[in-house]
Write a protein that holds these residues in place. Sequence first.
Motif, short mmCIF file in Angstrom:
data_model
loop_
_atom_site.label_atom_id
_atom_site.label_comp_id
_atom_site.label_asym_id
_atom_site.label_seq_id
_atom_site.Cartn_x
_atom_site.Cartn_y
_atom_site.Cartn_z
N ALA A 1 0.81 -1.23 0.00
CA ALA A 1 0.00 0.00 0.00
C ALA A 1 0.83 1.27 0.00
CB ALA A 1 -0.95 0.00 1.20
N THR A 2 2.13 1.15 0.32
CA THR A 2 2.97 2.36 0.25
C THR A 2 3.20 2.79 -1.20
OG1 THR A 2 5.03 1.05 0.25
CG2 THR A 2 4.19 1.78 2.38
N ASN A 3 2.87 1.91 -2.16
CA ASN A 3 2.98 2.26 -3.57
C ASN A 3 1.89 3.20 -4.05
OD1 ASN A 3 5.25 0.74 -4.14
ND2 ASN A 3 4.10 -1.09 -4.72
N ILE A 4 0.79 3.26 -3.32
CA ILE A 4 -0.37 4.01 -3.79
C ILE A 4 0.03 5.44 -4.15
CG2 ILE A 4 -2.56 5.03 -3.01
CD1 ILE A 4 -3.06 2.34 -1.58
N ALA A 5 -0.34 5.86 -5.37
CA ALA A 5 0.19 7.10 -5.93
C ALA A 5 -0.82 8.22 -6.02
CB ALA A 5 0.76 6.82 -7.32
N LYS B 1 -1.81 9.90 -1.18
CA LYS B 1 -0.54 10.36 -0.62
C LYS B 1 -0.59 11.86 -0.38
CE LYS B 1 2.94 7.97 -1.80
NZ LYS B 1 4.06 7.28 -2.49
N THR B 2 -0.39 12.28 0.87
CA THR B 2 -0.36 13.71 1.22
C THR B 2 1.06 14.24 1.32
OG1 THR B 2 -0.71 12.97 3.51
CG2 THR B 2 -2.60 13.93 2.35
N ASP B 3 2.03 13.38 1.65
CA ASP B 3 3.41 13.86 1.80
C ASP B 3 4.39 12.78 1.33
OD1 ASP B 3 5.83 14.96 2.45
OD2 ASP B 3 5.43 15.17 4.59
N PRO B 4 4.83 12.84 0.06
CA PRO B 4 5.74 11.83 -0.48
C PRO B 4 7.10 11.81 0.22
CG PRO B 4 4.73 13.12 -2.24
CD PRO B 4 4.41 13.82 -0.96
N GLN B 5 7.44 12.88 0.95
CA GLN B 5 8.74 12.96 1.62
C GLN B 5 8.72 12.45 3.05
OE1 GLN B 5 11.07 13.72 -0.53
NE2 GLN B 5 9.41 14.13 -2.00
N ALA B 6 7.56 12.14 3.57
CA ALA B 6 7.44 11.67 4.95
C ALA B 6 7.95 10.24 5.06
CB ALA B 6 5.98 11.75 5.39
N HIS C 1 5.48 4.98 6.09
CA HIS C 1 4.11 4.70 6.52
C HIS C 1 3.40 5.95 7.05
CE1 HIS C 1 5.75 0.58 6.35
NE2 HIS C 1 4.50 0.25 6.03
N SER C 2 3.95 7.11 6.78
CA SER C 2 3.30 8.36 7.18
C SER C 2 3.01 9.25 5.98
CB SER C 2 4.19 9.12 8.18
OG SER C 2 4.41 8.35 9.34
N GLN C 3 3.14 8.68 4.78
CA GLN C 3 2.89 9.45 3.57
C GLN C 3 1.41 9.49 3.18
OE1 GLN C 3 5.30 7.86 0.41
NE2 GLN C 3 7.23 8.08 1.56
#
Length: 405
Positions: A148-152, A187-192, A195-197
């Motif tokens: 799920a971290t892939n979700i764009a 995704k709200t923050d790609p730099q976080a 698991h906090s993106q």
Amino acid sequence: MNFDHSEKSLALMEKLNKFMQEEIYPVESEYHDLVASNSNTWETPALMHSLKEKAREQGLWNLFLPEEYLPYGAGLTNLEYAPLCEIMGRVLWSSEVFNCSAPDTGNMEVLAKYGSDAQKQEYLVPLLEGQIRSAFAMTEPEVASSDATNIATSIVDKGDYYLINGRKWYTSGAMNNNCKILIVMGKTDPQAPRHSQQSQILVPIDTAGVTVVRPMSAMGYLDEPIGHAEVLFEDVKVPKTNLILGEGRGFEVAQGRLGPGRIHHCMRLIGCAQRALDLTCERVEQRIAFGQPLSKQQSVRESIAQMYCKIEQARLLTLKAADHMDKYGNKVAKNIIAAIKIVAPKMACEVIDEAIQIHGAAGTSQDTILSATLAYARTIRLADGPDQVHMMQLGKNLVVQQQGK
């Protein structure tokens, strides 16, 4: 674990079984015919609304909601709900009659647990009342969504609002005419940190820029009138108050949602498998082959015995998982939740496949429920996380747990 059901659960099981016998099974074929003949494919037949009213009058409503959400639900534990969910699972569409169907149950749990007062008033209450339907938009066609971290899909802060862009598919529930709200993970923050993106946000389906592209079939079934949609989000503006819990907390919300959702699928699948076994036991007495009923054939008897054993094993593991969730919480019970999510769908696939084999050509036809339930069971091996992800995580957890001893 106490293997005897509580008095509360037993009373509801008796009531629910009676409702199924008197109201659901007699119209099972009629409901399918109404859906198939409806010129508006995604409109829920009036028969469903009539059944919902009867169920609500009898107190068979929102049975999945635990005690903290009274008076909206029955106030049952996971262990108490398990046999009821299994009974509903015997007919694929019947859980909606009791306002206990996915994805609404998971979405209601999210709103009840994490929603603001305003979000609860606007969306949770109508869902609890059965006035609207909802959908959950997580999986995407262009990335491996098992991670799920892939979700764009992007959710960009524009000051007064969020701007959403992305493409989802297999968004369960989004085809239905009465679907009014989507819970979207993006995704709200790609730099976080990894698991906090992600965040989850409420998007009314009629918002400008939301396009339901097409229905997605699952193993050849469109699952009318609910459906699974491909949905396109193009510069979709939603108020910042629609964000659930806070930025970067999408995984936290997802884990809170998927624990109960996974075990509910397992409960329903046990009902599907049990119904397949029951139908098979009837069939083998009725059909004559090589001069005697199929029930006299040794290979058939062995198959039925194996089907029974597989169902019982999965049922007991499901009940144990539900008991652990009640006693220790979803986080502590994560290993056994993963275990039953691995076991139950595969078990149902095997049992239903064997039922089809014993039914012969009829098992593959529209004259039985078997092919549709097999498609459902096979799909659930992917839904809420594929088998491989659960096995990978469970194996890792067990190794770490052993090293910590």
